[in-house]
Design an enzyme around this catalytic site. Sequence first.
Site, PDB file in Angstrom:
ATOM      1  N   HIS A  25     -15.391 -42.892  25.240  1.00 45.71           N
ATOM      2  CA  HIS A  25     -16.179 -42.520  26.673  1.00 45.71           C
ATOM      3  C   HIS A  25     -15.454 -43.590  27.528  1.00 45.71           C
ATOM      4  CE1 HIS A  25     -19.675 -42.273  23.870  1.00 45.71           C
ATOM      5  NE2 HIS A  25     -19.170 -40.051  24.726  1.00 45.71           N
TER       6      HIS A  25
ATOM      7  N   LYS B 291     -30.820 -34.176  19.886  1.00 52.19           N
ATOM      8  CA  LYS B 291     -30.734 -35.443  18.561  1.00 52.19           C
ATOM      9  C   LYS B 291     -31.268 -36.841  19.305  1.00 52.19           C
ATOM     10  CE  LYS B 291     -25.908 -34.693  20.039  1.00 52.19           C
ATOM     11  NZ  LYS B 291     -24.772 -35.390  20.780  1.00 52.19           N
TER      12      LYS B 291
ATOM     13  N   ARG C 225     -11.750 -33.188  22.507  1.00 54.81           N
ATOM     14  CA  ARG C 225     -10.730 -33.955  21.988  1.00 54.81           C
ATOM     15  C   ARG C 225     -10.604 -32.490  20.640  1.00 54.81           C
ATOM     16  NH1 ARG C 225     -16.237 -37.079  19.802  1.00 54.81           N
ATOM     17  NH2 ARG C 225     -17.454 -35.555  21.195  1.00 54.81           N
TER      18      ARG C 225
ATOM     19  N   SER D   2     -19.450 -40.886  18.297  1.00 56.00           N
ATOM     20  CA  SER D   2     -20.055 -41.786  17.947  1.00 56.00           C
ATOM     21  C   SER D   2     -21.529 -41.559  16.807  1.00 56.00           C
ATOM     22  CB  SER D   2     -21.230 -41.265  19.016  1.00 56.00           C
ATOM     23  OG  SER D   2     -20.930 -41.601  20.773  1.00 56.00           O
TER      24      SER D   2
HETATM   25  P1  ADP Z   1     -22.994 -35.217  24.337  1.00 59.08           P
HETATM   26  O1  ADP Z   1     -24.298 -35.575  23.556  1.00 59.08           O
HETATM   27  O2  ADP Z   1     -23.463 -34.772  25.931  1.00 59.08           O
HETATM   28  O3  ADP Z   1     -21.930 -34.327  23.862  1.00 59.08           O
HETATM   29  P2  ADP Z   1     -21.525 -37.801  23.588  1.00 59.08           P
HETATM   30  O4  ADP Z   1     -21.592 -39.165  24.386  1.00 59.08           O
HETATM   31  O5  ADP Z   1     -21.674 -37.580  22.589  1.00 59.08           O
HETATM   32  O6  ADP Z   1     -22.157 -36.912  24.533  1.00 59.08           O
HETATM   33  O7  ADP Z   1     -20.121 -37.231  24.376  1.00 59.08           O
HETATM   34  C1  ADP Z   1     -19.824 -37.121  26.354  1.00 59.08           C
HETATM   35  C2  ADP Z   1     -19.322 -36.736  26.579  1.00 59.08           C
HETATM   36  O8  ADP Z   1     -17.954 -37.599  26.146  1.00 59.08           O
HETATM   37  C3  ADP Z   1     -18.401 -35.933  25.803  1.00 59.08           C
HETATM   38  O9  ADP Z   1     -18.196 -34.432  26.684  1.00 59.08           O
HETATM   39  C4  ADP Z   1     -17.671 -35.243  24.842  1.00 59.08           C
HETATM   40  O10 ADP Z   1     -16.217 -34.411  24.344  1.00 59.08           O
HETATM   41  C5  ADP Z   1     -16.102 -36.332  25.190  1.00 59.08           C
HETATM   42  N1  ADP Z   1     -16.383 -37.696  24.454  1.00 59.08           N
HETATM   43  C6  ADP Z   1     -16.756 -38.313  23.045  1.00 59.08           C
HETATM   44  N2  ADP Z   1     -16.061 -38.870  22.464  1.00 59.08           N
HETATM   45  C7  ADP Z   1     -15.065 -39.101  23.251  1.00 59.08           C
HETATM   46  C8  ADP Z   1     -13.981 -39.462  22.946  1.00 59.08           C
HETATM   47  N3  ADP Z   1     -13.563 -40.677  21.720  1.00 59.08           N
HETATM   48  N4  ADP Z   1     -12.898 -39.973  23.605  1.00 59.08           N
HETATM   49  C9  ADP Z   1     -12.496 -38.732  24.481  1.00 59.08           C
HETATM   50  N5  ADP Z   1     -14.087 -37.838  25.253  1.00 59.08           N
HETATM   51  C10 ADP Z   1     -14.471 -37.899  24.090  1.00 59.08           C
END
Ligand code: ADP
Length: 158
Positions: free
Chosen positions: A17, A41, A90, A128
Amino acid sequence: MRKGIYPGSFDPFTNGHLDIIVRAASLCDKLYVAAARNGTKEPLFTLGERLEILKECCQGNGSIEVVTFDGLLADFCIKNGISSIIRGLRATADYEYEHAIALMNRRLAPQVETVFLMADAENSFISSTIVKEVARNGGDVSSFVPPAVVSQLKSKFS
Ligand code: ADP
Protein backbone atom coordinates in the site's frame (compact mmCIF):
# COMPACT_ATOMS: atom_id res chain seq x y z
CA MET A 1 -5.33 21.00 -9.55
CA ARG A 2 -5.34 17.22 -10.16
CA LYS A 3 -6.90 15.37 -7.25
CA GLY A 4 -6.67 11.60 -6.84
CA ILE A 5 -7.95 9.14 -4.28
CA TYR A 6 -6.49 5.81 -3.18
CA PRO A 7 -9.26 3.90 -1.40
CA GLY A 8 -8.82 0.64 0.48
CA SER A 9 -9.55 -1.40 3.56
CA PHE A 10 -5.93 -1.16 4.78
CA ASP A 11 -6.66 -3.96 7.30
CA PRO A 12 -3.76 -3.75 7.96
CA PHE A 13 -1.68 -1.25 5.96
CA THR A 14 1.26 -2.96 4.19
CA ASN A 15 4.46 -1.97 2.38
CA GLY A 16 2.57 -2.69 -0.86
CA HIS A 17 0.00 0.00 0.00
CA LEU A 18 2.80 2.41 0.97
CA ASP A 19 4.55 1.93 -2.38
CA ILE A 20 1.31 2.70 -4.27
CA ILE A 21 0.77 5.85 -2.15
CA VAL A 22 4.28 7.19 -2.82
CA ARG A 23 3.96 6.57 -6.56
CA ALA A 24 0.39 7.91 -6.78
CA ALA A 25 1.33 11.07 -4.87
CA SER A 26 3.83 11.94 -7.61
CA LEU A 27 1.02 11.81 -10.19
CA CYS A 28 -1.43 14.10 -8.37
CA ASP A 29 -1.34 17.58 -6.85
CA LYS A 30 -3.44 16.23 -3.98
CA LEU A 31 -3.92 12.59 -2.99
CA TYR A 32 -6.68 11.47 -0.65
CA VAL A 33 -5.94 8.14 1.04
CA ALA A 34 -9.35 6.82 2.05
CA ALA A 35 -9.92 4.03 4.56
CA ALA A 36 -13.21 2.24 3.90
CA ARG A 37 -15.61 2.61 6.79
CA ASN A 38 -17.97 -0.18 5.86
CA GLY A 39 -16.50 -2.83 3.60
CA THR A 40 -18.08 -6.21 3.08
CA LYS A 41 -15.41 -7.87 5.23
CA GLU A 42 -15.40 -7.63 9.03
CA PRO A 43 -12.11 -5.81 9.74
CA LEU A 44 -9.54 -6.91 12.32
CA PHE A 45 -8.60 -3.27 13.01
CA THR A 46 -11.11 -0.58 13.91
CA LEU A 47 -11.48 2.38 11.59
CA GLY A 48 -9.74 4.52 14.23
CA GLU A 49 -6.75 2.15 14.37
CA ARG A 50 -6.47 2.06 10.57
CA LEU A 51 -6.67 5.86 10.27
CA GLU A 52 -4.02 6.32 12.96
CA ILE A 53 -1.55 4.11 11.05
CA LEU A 54 -2.32 5.78 7.72
CA LYS A 55 -1.75 9.23 9.24
CA GLU A 56 1.51 8.14 10.80
CA CYS A 57 2.78 6.59 7.55
CA CYS A 58 1.73 9.57 5.36
CA GLN A 59 2.90 12.37 7.63
CA GLY A 60 5.50 14.65 6.13
CA ASN A 61 3.89 14.70 2.70
CA GLY A 62 1.73 17.83 2.56
CA SER A 63 -0.08 16.76 -0.60
CA ILE A 64 -1.61 13.70 1.09
CA GLU A 65 -4.78 13.79 3.19
CA VAL A 66 -6.05 10.73 5.06
CA VAL A 67 -9.85 10.50 5.07
CA THR A 68 -12.79 8.17 5.46
CA PHE A 69 -16.24 8.49 3.98
CA ASP A 70 -19.72 7.01 4.09
CA GLY A 71 -21.60 5.93 1.01
CA LEU A 72 -20.36 5.62 -2.54
CA LEU A 73 -16.78 6.35 -3.58
CA ALA A 74 -18.13 7.81 -6.83
CA ASP A 75 -20.21 10.35 -4.89
CA PHE A 76 -17.22 11.30 -2.72
CA CYS A 77 -15.17 11.90 -5.90
CA ILE A 78 -17.84 14.09 -7.49
CA LYS A 79 -18.36 16.12 -4.29
CA ASN A 80 -14.63 16.76 -3.86
CA GLY A 81 -13.61 17.34 -7.48
CA ILE A 82 -11.49 14.16 -7.59
CA SER A 83 -10.61 13.10 -11.14
CA SER A 84 -8.71 9.82 -10.54
CA ILE A 85 -9.27 6.72 -8.46
CA ILE A 86 -5.95 4.93 -7.90
CA ARG A 87 -5.86 1.17 -7.40
CA GLY A 88 -2.98 -1.28 -7.17
CA LEU A 89 -2.78 -4.44 -9.29
CA ARG A 90 -0.86 -7.49 -8.16
CA ALA A 91 -1.42 -10.82 -9.93
CA THR A 92 -4.23 -11.65 -12.34
CA ALA A 93 -6.39 -12.55 -9.32
CA ASP A 94 -6.89 -8.81 -8.69
CA TYR A 95 -7.94 -8.13 -12.26
CA GLU A 96 -11.52 -9.42 -12.37
CA TYR A 97 -12.56 -7.69 -9.17
CA GLU A 98 -10.85 -4.42 -10.09
CA HIS A 99 -12.26 -4.53 -13.62
CA ALA A 100 -15.85 -4.81 -12.37
CA ILE A 101 -15.43 -2.04 -9.81
CA ALA A 102 -13.74 0.28 -12.30
CA LEU A 103 -16.55 -0.17 -14.83
CA MET A 104 -19.21 0.39 -12.17
CA ASN A 105 -17.49 3.54 -10.95
CA ARG A 106 -17.28 4.82 -14.51
CA ARG A 107 -21.05 4.34 -14.86
CA LEU A 108 -21.65 6.14 -11.58
CA ALA A 109 -19.15 8.94 -12.25
CA PRO A 110 -18.09 9.08 -15.94
CA GLN A 111 -15.77 12.03 -15.31
CA VAL A 112 -13.66 10.02 -12.86
CA GLU A 113 -10.95 7.77 -14.33
CA THR A 114 -9.63 4.68 -12.52
CA VAL A 115 -5.83 4.46 -12.78
CA PHE A 116 -4.05 1.17 -12.05
CA LEU A 117 -0.51 1.08 -10.77
CA MET A 118 1.29 -2.25 -11.12
CA ALA A 119 2.51 -3.58 -7.78
CA ASP A 120 6.25 -3.47 -7.37
CA ALA A 121 7.81 -6.95 -7.81
CA GLU A 122 9.08 -6.80 -4.20
CA ASN A 123 5.55 -6.32 -2.86
CA SER A 124 3.39 -8.19 -5.31
CA PHE A 125 2.94 -11.22 -3.04
CA ILE A 126 1.96 -9.13 0.01
CA SER A 127 -1.70 -8.99 0.96
CA SER A 128 -3.36 -7.83 4.17
CA THR A 129 -5.08 -11.22 4.47
CA ILE A 130 -1.84 -13.21 4.29
CA VAL A 131 -0.04 -10.80 6.64
CA LYS A 132 -2.82 -11.30 9.22
CA GLU A 133 -2.55 -15.09 8.89
CA VAL A 134 1.23 -15.04 9.36
CA ALA A 135 1.00 -12.67 12.35
CA ARG A 136 -1.86 -14.66 13.94
CA ASN A 137 0.37 -17.73 13.89
CA GLY A 138 3.39 -15.98 15.36
CA GLY A 139 5.36 -15.41 12.14
CA ASP A 140 7.64 -12.43 11.50
CA VAL A 141 5.87 -9.84 9.33
CA SER A 142 8.40 -7.04 9.81
CA SER A 143 9.52 -7.05 6.18
CA PHE A 144 5.96 -6.75 4.85
CA VAL A 145 4.47 -3.92 6.94
CA PRO A 146 5.68 -0.66 8.55
CA PRO A 147 7.02 -0.96 12.14
CA ALA A 148 3.89 0.63 13.64
CA VAL A 149 1.78 -2.14 12.09
CA VAL A 150 4.10 -4.82 13.50
CA SER A 151 3.34 -3.45 16.99
CA GLN A 152 -0.39 -3.19 16.30
CA LEU A 153 -0.48 -6.82 15.09
CA LYS A 154 1.51 -8.00 18.12
CA SER A 155 -0.93 -6.40 20.52
CA LYS A 156 -3.95 -7.81 18.63
CA PHE A 157 -2.64 -11.36 18.74
CA SER A 158 -0.89 -11.37 22.13
P1 ADP B 1 -9.86 -3.37 -0.79
O1 ADP B 1 -10.65 -4.10 0.25
O2 ADP B 1 -10.50 -2.10 -1.27
O3 ADP B 1 -9.37 -4.23 -1.93
P2 ADP B 1 -7.12 -3.35 0.20
O4 ADP B 1 -6.61 -2.59 1.38
O5 ADP B 1 -7.03 -4.83 0.24
O6 ADP B 1 -8.60 -2.81 0.01
O7 ADP B 1 -6.37 -2.85 -1.12
C1 ADP B 1 -6.46 -1.53 -1.55
C2 ADP B 1 -5.81 -1.42 -2.93
O8 ADP B 1 -4.42 -1.69 -2.82
C3 ADP B 1 -6.33 -2.43 -3.97
O9 ADP B 1 -6.32 -1.79 -5.24
C4 ADP B 1 -5.31 -3.54 -3.93
O10 ADP B 1 -5.25 -4.25 -5.16
C5 ADP B 1 -4.04 -2.73 -3.68
N1 ADP B 1 -3.02 -3.53 -3.03
C6 ADP B 1 -3.14 -4.36 -1.97
N2 ADP B 1 -1.95 -4.92 -1.66
C7 ADP B 1 -1.05 -4.44 -2.56
C8 ADP B 1 0.35 -4.68 -2.79
N3 ADP B 1 1.05 -5.53 -2.07
N4 ADP B 1 0.95 -3.99 -3.80
C9 ADP B 1 0.23 -3.12 -4.56
N5 ADP B 1 -1.09 -2.89 -4.42
C10 ADP B 1 -1.73 -3.54 -3.43
